[in-house]
Design a protein around this motif. Structure first.
Motif, short mmCIF file in Angstrom:
data_model
loop_
_atom_site.label_atom_id
_atom_site.label_comp_id
_atom_site.label_asym_id
_atom_site.label_seq_id
_atom_site.Cartn_x
_atom_site.Cartn_y
_atom_site.Cartn_z
N UNK A 9 -41.77 119.02 91.80
CA UNK A 9 -40.48 118.78 91.17
C UNK A 9 -39.90 117.50 91.75
N UNK A 10 -39.54 116.56 90.89
CA UNK A 10 -38.98 115.27 91.29
C UNK A 10 -37.63 115.49 91.99
N UNK A 11 -37.45 114.85 93.13
CA UNK A 11 -36.21 115.04 93.88
C UNK A 11 -35.03 114.31 93.25
N UNK A 12 -35.29 113.35 92.37
CA UNK A 12 -34.19 112.61 91.73
C UNK A 12 -33.75 113.24 90.41
N UNK A 13 -34.69 113.48 89.50
CA UNK A 13 -34.33 113.95 88.16
C UNK A 13 -34.55 115.45 87.96
N UNK A 14 -35.30 116.08 88.87
CA UNK A 14 -35.54 117.51 88.77
C UNK A 14 -36.65 117.91 87.80
N UNK A 15 -37.27 116.93 87.15
CA UNK A 15 -38.37 117.22 86.23
C UNK A 15 -39.65 117.52 87.02
N UNK A 16 -40.48 118.37 86.46
CA UNK A 16 -41.76 118.68 87.09
C UNK A 16 -42.80 117.64 86.65
N UNK A 17 -43.68 117.27 87.57
CA UNK A 17 -44.78 116.37 87.24
C UNK A 17 -46.03 116.83 87.98
N UNK A 18 -47.17 116.37 87.51
CA UNK A 18 -48.46 116.78 88.08
C UNK A 18 -48.99 115.68 89.01
N UNK A 35 -47.16 113.88 100.04
CA UNK A 35 -47.20 113.94 98.58
C UNK A 35 -46.01 113.15 98.04
N UNK A 36 -46.11 112.66 96.81
CA UNK A 36 -44.96 111.96 96.22
C UNK A 36 -43.81 112.94 96.01
N UNK A 37 -42.58 112.44 96.08
CA UNK A 37 -41.41 113.29 95.87
C UNK A 37 -40.68 112.93 94.58
N UNK A 38 -41.11 111.81 93.95
CA UNK A 38 -40.50 111.36 92.70
C UNK A 38 -41.56 111.24 91.62
N UNK A 39 -41.15 111.48 90.36
CA UNK A 39 -42.04 111.28 89.23
C UNK A 39 -42.24 109.78 89.01
N UNK A 40 -43.19 109.44 88.17
CA UNK A 40 -43.50 108.02 87.91
C UNK A 40 -42.28 107.24 87.43
N UNK A 41 -41.51 107.80 86.51
CA UNK A 41 -40.34 107.11 85.98
C UNK A 41 -39.31 106.84 87.08
N UNK A 42 -39.07 107.81 87.93
CA UNK A 42 -38.10 107.65 89.01
C UNK A 42 -38.62 106.70 90.10
N UNK A 47 -38.17 101.41 92.52
CA UNK A 47 -38.81 100.15 92.87
C UNK A 47 -38.04 98.97 92.26
N UNK A 48 -37.61 99.12 91.00
CA UNK A 48 -36.86 98.07 90.33
C UNK A 48 -35.52 97.82 91.03
N UNK A 49 -34.88 98.89 91.48
CA UNK A 49 -33.61 98.75 92.20
C UNK A 49 -33.82 98.01 93.52
N UNK A 50 -34.92 98.32 94.21
CA UNK A 50 -35.23 97.68 95.49
C UNK A 50 -35.46 96.19 95.34
N UNK A 51 -36.19 95.82 94.30
CA UNK A 51 -36.56 94.41 94.12
C UNK A 51 -35.45 93.61 93.44
#
Length: 58
Positions: A9-18, A35-42, A47-51
């Motif tokens: 479960x993505x920690x930002x949006x709450x959506x489940x991802x595999x 393991x990743x904590x965010x889905x691809x979109x998040x 990353x866009x916000x960081x850069x």
């Protein structure tokens, strides 16, 4: 031990991802232990916000 896809479960949006076996192998090759904590979109959004990419798109 048999590897299998993991549902996270993505920690930002709450959506489940595999987190696929292939992605798990990639993470292991790169030396990532967690393991990743965010889905691809998040992850992409973060990353866009960081850069500062979003600051130039107007």
């Amino acid at each position: 031990m048999e590897k299998k896809d993991i549902e996270i479960t993505c920690k930002d949006c709450g959506e489940k991802f595999i987190f696929t076996i292939r992605e798990q192998e990639f993470y292991k090759e790169k030396g990532f232990d967690n393991k990743p904590v965010r889905c691809k979109a998040c992850r992409d959004k973060k990353k866009a916000e960081k850069t500062g990419y979003n600051n130039y798109r107007r």
